[in-house]
Design an enzyme around this catalytic site. Structure first.
Site, PDB file in Angstrom:
ATOM      1  N   TYR A  22      -2.437  -6.319 -10.484  1.00 33.07           N
ATOM      2  CA  TYR A  22      -1.798  -7.120 -11.309  1.00 33.07           C
ATOM      3  C   TYR A  22      -2.543  -7.905 -12.152  1.00 33.07           C
ATOM      4  O   TYR A  22      -2.232  -8.163 -13.528  1.00 33.07           O
ATOM      5  CB  TYR A  22      -0.879  -8.126 -10.374  1.00 33.07           C
ATOM      6  CG  TYR A  22       0.446  -7.336 -10.060  1.00 33.07           C
ATOM      7  CD1 TYR A  22       1.443  -7.259 -11.152  1.00 33.07           C
ATOM      8  CD2 TYR A  22       0.842  -7.385  -8.859  1.00 33.07           C
ATOM      9  CE1 TYR A  22       2.626  -6.382 -10.679  1.00 33.07           C
ATOM     10  CE2 TYR A  22       2.020  -6.580  -8.426  1.00 33.07           C
ATOM     11  CZ  TYR A  22       2.964  -5.970  -9.499  1.00 33.07           C
ATOM     12  OH  TYR A  22       4.016  -5.700  -9.398  1.00 33.07           O
ATOM     13  N   GLU A  62      -5.239   2.267  19.356  1.00 33.18           N
ATOM     14  CA  GLU A  62      -5.109   2.861  17.927  1.00 33.18           C
ATOM     15  C   GLU A  62      -3.852   2.083  17.279  1.00 33.18           C
ATOM     16  O   GLU A  62      -4.018   1.574  16.344  1.00 33.18           O
ATOM     17  CB  GLU A  62      -4.362   4.424  18.254  1.00 33.18           C
ATOM     18  CG  GLU A  62      -4.388   5.008  17.084  1.00 33.18           C
ATOM     19  CD  GLU A  62      -4.326   6.481  17.136  1.00 33.18           C
ATOM     20  OE1 GLU A  62      -4.675   6.955  17.849  1.00 33.18           O
ATOM     21  OE2 GLU A  62      -3.272   7.144  16.126  1.00 33.18           O
ATOM     22  N   ASP A  75      -5.092   8.516  20.305  1.00 29.05           N
ATOM     23  CA  ASP A  75      -4.342   9.739  20.598  1.00 29.05           C
ATOM     24  C   ASP A  75      -5.190  10.960  20.834  1.00 29.05           C
ATOM     25  O   ASP A  75      -6.360  11.023  20.191  1.00 29.05           O
ATOM     26  CB  ASP A  75      -3.571   9.903  19.490  1.00 29.05           C
ATOM     27  CG  ASP A  75      -2.232   8.963  19.525  1.00 29.05           C
ATOM     28  OD1 ASP A  75      -2.405   8.210  20.265  1.00 29.05           O
ATOM     29  OD2 ASP A  75      -1.756   8.779  18.449  1.00 29.05           O
TER      30      ASP A  75
END
Lengths: 396, 628
Positions: free
Chosen positions: A128, A224, A276
């Protein structure tokens, strides 16, 4: 946060060896000042080079080291990823680069502003700050944030300055809880008393902002995602096992990685990862351990080459007698990605990892950490992790 | 001619079926007894001569009267063609008036008036009442009409559908009053029947220039606008005949004028004798029968072009006779030998001064008037020969402007200045356009299709004898020589178009590139000022200078084959190219309305990016641009 920091500068703590967390006030301010001065000089050099070639009627350019696999080298002795020397030249008088060149200069100017004002902004804030309509057109300097983010990364690498040094921070993600007390911008944070939510890890974890005050923990368990982290936190795992629990919301942001590195380096805590069993989990582990391809130039400060991978392992389906329901079939994309990872130089020589990936591919399915919940709500905290830790059964 | 004589197509069919019969159904007694036997005598009772007009009355589609809509168009076409031919032969700039008056739902009255030399009273009944009667068939001269069928066929069609005779008013002399004749055609005798023959009093109004002819035919027809309409025919006629002034009153009683844009009559085409290589054996025998010469040598020299004494001798010797062989002694066998000899002997190509092409300049004038585009080019090929007939091909291209950009190109075809509206796919010119590789000229062309883009291709064939595929004169036959010439002309124009398009693309690219740089360097300069404190204005100017230098340089590098060419100058100097800078439509220009209606849905004028260079060009009106 920035305001707080500038107010309390006098009481701020130095970069903190664990032996003596407290040093004289003011020294960190000096460090910050020196660092800012250096960064400003770098920006100035960039500007001067452009001005010089412009006035000499030469095509102004910025050299940007490439952030690609091909330009990433694995340093075997340091066991981290390092960026190669290949750079891409960004010219002003090239149709496809002209706009990016302008954006690079614009962001450099923006960072200079920030440093001089002694304030920080997020990536979005930076977008911005530099956003405006180009004079005499209806074209904006940036179409959206996705255009400004990579340009800022380009600026980081080409200046050789870190994002924090440019006074820009990334999205905040990641949680910590455990037997440790931190000082964040002068405020004392007791990570044992963080309730069910935990303390959220700030995006800048440099020593001038975060210092370690008191630590009893013996290791760090990094998981995770937030669901599993909450499971461990609710079961007071960090209390029963005297450790620190962290979480990175998938691919861990810089703040988390920097914190892990400092916990490991300064407090000598081993890092264990519970991720995972899929290519993405493997890659998260690789990022924590060796550093990422995208930020290879920062691996020096981020990577934890000694980090260990606890699981989930491909063999866990049989070992833990999981039900068929937890299987998630590997997609074509998963398979290609897994093969890619297996061929990364930092994986290629590790036989256990080659076996692991081969096994997963042979299984034909992947598993999330959450799959252990099917056994029992607290199976993962009460059985799975303690067992692995006891047997010292992990991948390196 | 040959097709006409061999015309009754029924005959071969009946013999065919007779011949087949035994094989399909083997003869059996029953069928034999049932059939009534026709003897030669009974058959002879039914056999009688078929007049040509009777034949065409039955086969009117051969002449272009297949359906009511086409019939109306063909009638006007034949009348206008005759009017133009008459004016040009009389050395008068054509001033043609066409009116289509709707009398009933399907009934129309067509009036065509010219300011030509008029027709003498005795000839009127022959010209308008007899098929295959005219001045044009027995000569080799470039003209619109060829066979002398057209206008009488139109009159015949009118008579058959409405029963009304053709009304002709003609004034062949300033001093004498005009005569007014009503004519009916007797189809069985191929002869005209004069219904009334009066003196027309108020002729000054009709023929202010003192001479002229007016034809009025009433017929069943159908009036539709759009493709293949009367409007389109007249528009295209105006393009190919920029020396003509045409006034057209539509069935809706609107008056449209196609003004004259060239004030000179085209040169009078010369009449030539046939070239020996262009005739067939049958024609040769016929010519031998009809010739006035007594000896073969004289026959060859007098009745053909390009045969002098030595060539005549050579031909005779090759054929095994001498110059002095009597023509009357030449039988079929000798004629055949003569024919063979002609094929063997080398002869100069026929003279080509008999051809009067429209000319590149007039073609461009016509296109400018009729099609609103931005780039025009035209090319006239040198004359060539097919089957002993000289011909000449001209091609014009118009590109861009307000032509529809998303459609395939339009091909407008002309033969001896007459627009061809039907059977495009059969036409040699259409095939030539398909053959040309437009991709080389910066246009996309799907396989086996016309090129895509805002393009109009105009092809004109001028010849003493245009080989049409049928008597209705809709498509040019596909002779290799003609196709080759068309292709060459298309390529010549295409190359110029390609050069222009490449240049235009480059200009667009260059200005685009420059504007991108200009946009960003201001930002760069501002930021650099803030970073280093250097003066932004000075920096901006330095960068701007560099941007201009770089885009100009890049421009030159992109030229073909790495040469630095000044192509703008090359195209601008070319007399066969007109480039109209993008501009607002000029309401004073009459050409606009023609251009708009030439394409049924004219695209909305798009504001094209005016490039720097085109902005610099003076905003000259289109008319002056083409006359320079």
């Amino acid at each position: 946060m920035a305001k707080k920091r500038s107010k309390k500068t006098p009481t701020m703590k130095t970069p903190s060896p664990r032996t003596s967390p407290r040093t004289t006030p003011g020294s960190s301010a000096t460090v910050t000042k020196d660092r800012d001065k250096k960064t400003l000089m770098k920006i100035d050099e960039l500007g001067e080079a452009i001005v010089k070639s412009s006035l000499a009627q030469r095509d102004p350019h910025v050299d940007i080291p490439m952030r690609t696999v091909s330009n990433t080298k694995f340093n075997k002795s340091k066991r981290i990823l390092e960026m190669g020397s290949n750079a891409q030249r960004r010219n002003l008088f090239n149709l496809s680069m002209a706009k990016k060149f302008m954006q690079t200069v614009l962001l450099a100017d923006g960072c200079k502003d920030l440093i001089e004002a002694g304030k920080t902004l997020s990536l979005r804030g930076m977008y911005y700050k530099s956003l405006h309509t180009i004079e005499g057109t209806n074209e904006k300097t940036f179409n959206d944030q996705s255009e400004s983010d990579p340009v800022l990364e380009d600026l980081e690498v080409s200046l050789g300055a870190l994002r924090e040094e440019l006074h820009v921070y990334a999205r905040k993600a990641g949680t910590i809880a455990g037997n440790i007390t931190l000082i964040d911008s002068g405020d004392e944070i007791d990570c044992r008393r963080m309730g069910s939510g935990g303390y959220s890890i700030p995006s800048i974890c440099e020593p001038n902002i975060i210092q370690f005050k008191k630590c009893e923990a013996k290791f760090v368990l990094h998981v995770e995602k937030n669901t599993i982290w909450s499971r461990f936190n609710e079961d007071r795992f960090w209390q029963t096992h005297n450790c620190i629990l962290t979480e990175g919301g998938g691919q861990p942001p810089r703040g988390v990685r920097r914190l892990l590195r400092r916990l490991h380096e300064e407090l000598g805590l081993p890092i264990y990862c519970l991720l995972d069993c899929d290519p993405w989990g493997h890659y998260i582990y690789s990022v924590i351990k060796q550093g990422s391809i995208n930020l290879a130039f920062e691996s020096q400060r981020m990577a934890v080459p000694d980090a260990k991978f606890i699981g989930i392992r491909a063999e866990d389906y049989e070992r833990c007698e999981l039900s068929d329901d937890v299987k998630i079939t590997l997609t074509d994309r998963d398979i290609t990605r897994a093969k890619q990872i297996a061929e990364y130089p930092w994986f290629v020589d590790k036989k256990p990892w080659q076996r692991e990936i081969k096994r997963m591919l042979a299984n034909g399915f992947k598993m999330e950490v959450e799959s252990l919940i099917t056994k029992d709500i607290s199976y993962v905290t009460e059985t799975y992790v303690p067992q692995r830790l006891e047997e010292r059964d992990f991948l390196d | 001619m040959s097709t006409l004589l061999a015309a009754p197509t029924k005959k071969p069919r009946t013999t065919m079926s007779k011949a087949r019969k035994p094989t399909t159904s083997p003869p059996s007694r029953k069928t034999k007894t049932r059939r009534s036997k026709a003897t030669a005598q009974t058959l002879a009772g039914q056999q009688r001569e078929i007049s040509v007009s009777e034949f065409f009355a039955k086969n009117r589609h051969l002449l272009g009267f297949d359906n009511p809509r086409k019939a109306l168009l063909t009638t006007i076409k034949e009348a206008v063609d005759n009017a133009m031919d008459a004016c040009e032969e009389g050395g008068i700039l054509p001033d043609i008036f066409v009116q289509v008056l709707q009398l009933g739902e399907t009934r129309f009255k067509v009036t065509v008036r010219d300011n030509g030399p008029g027709i003498v009273k005795q000839q009127i009944e022959h010209i308008f009442g007899k098929l295959l009667y005219g001045s044009k068939f027995h000569r080799l001269k470039m003209s619109r009409g060829q066979q002398g069928i057209g206008i009488s066929a139109a009159g015949m069609y009118g008579l058959m559908t409405t029963g009304k005779p053709v009304l002709i008013i003609s004034k062949p002399s300033k001093k004498k009053p005009a005569h007014e004749m009503r004519i009916k055609m007797d189809t069985s005798k191929n002869r005209a029947e004069v219904v009334s023959d009066e003196v027309h009093q108020e002729d000054d109004k009709l023929f202010p220039q003192g001479t002229g002819t007016q034809v009025e035919i009433e017929l069943e027809g159908k009036y539709l606008k759009g493709r293949q309409s009367i409007d389109e025919y007249l528009e295209q006629t105006a393009i190919a005949n920029p020396h003509a002034h045409i006034t057209y009153v539509t069935p809706g009683n609107e008056t449209r004028t196609f003004p004259r844009s060239v004030d000179e009559l085209p040169d009078e085409p010369k009449e030539i004798k046939p070239h020996p290589k262009g005739i067939e054996l049958g024609t040769l025998i016929q010519m031998l029968e009809r010739t006035e010469a007594a000896k073969v040598g004289a026959f060859l020299q007098n009745d053909f072009c390009r045969v002098g004494p030595s060539k005549a001798k050579e031909i005779c010797q090759t054929a095994g006779m001498t110059n002095m062989t009597w023509v009357k002694n030449v039988g079929h066998r000798e004629a055949e030998a003569l024919y063979k000899a002609i094929q063997e002997v080398k002869l100069t190509a026929p003279p080509t001064d008999c051809l009067v092409p429209i000319g590149s300049k007039a073609l461009l004038a016509g296109l400018l008037k009729g099609v609103k585009a931005e780039f025009y080019t035209a090319s006239t090929r040198p004359p060539a020969v097919y089957r002993g007939n000289p011909f000449q091909i001209e091609v014009g291209l118009a590109f861009g402007g307000e032509l529809p950009a998303q459609e395939t190109a339009r091909v407008i075809r002309f033969a001896n200045r007459v627009p061809l509206l039907y059977q495009q796919a059969e036409c040699c010119s259409f095939k030539a356009v398909l053959d040309a590789s437009w991709k080389n000229y910066e246009l996309s062309q799907p396989k086996g299709s016309l090129p895509l883009g805002p393009l109009v291709v105009m092809i004109h064939m001028a010849s003493v004898w245009v080989p049409f595929t049928s008597e209705s004169k809709e498509a040019i036959a596909d002779y290799d020589e003609i196709r080759k010439e068309m292709k060459l002309a298309l390529q010549e124009c295409g190359r110029k178009l390609g050069t222009y398009l490449r240049r235009r693309k480059r200009m667009q690219r260059e200005s685009e590139r420059r504007s991108i740089f200009e946009r960003y360097i201001r930002e760069v300069a501002k930021s650099c000022e803030k970073i280093t404190g250097a003066d932004a204005k000075k920096l901006y100017e330095a960068l701007l200078r560099q941007a201009e230098r770089r885009t100009a340089q890049a421009d030159q590098q992109l030229d073909d084959e790495g040469r630095i060419l000044n192509e703008t100058a090359r195209l601008a100097k070319d007399e066969q190219v007109v480039i109209v800078p993008a501009q607002q439509p000029d309401p004073a220009n009459n050409g606009n309305e023609i251009g708009e209606s030439l394409f049924e849905n004219p695209p909305k004028p798009q504001r094209r990016k005016t490039t720097k260079r085109s902005r610099k060009k003076p905003r000259s009106p289109r008319r002056t641009a083409k006359r320079k």
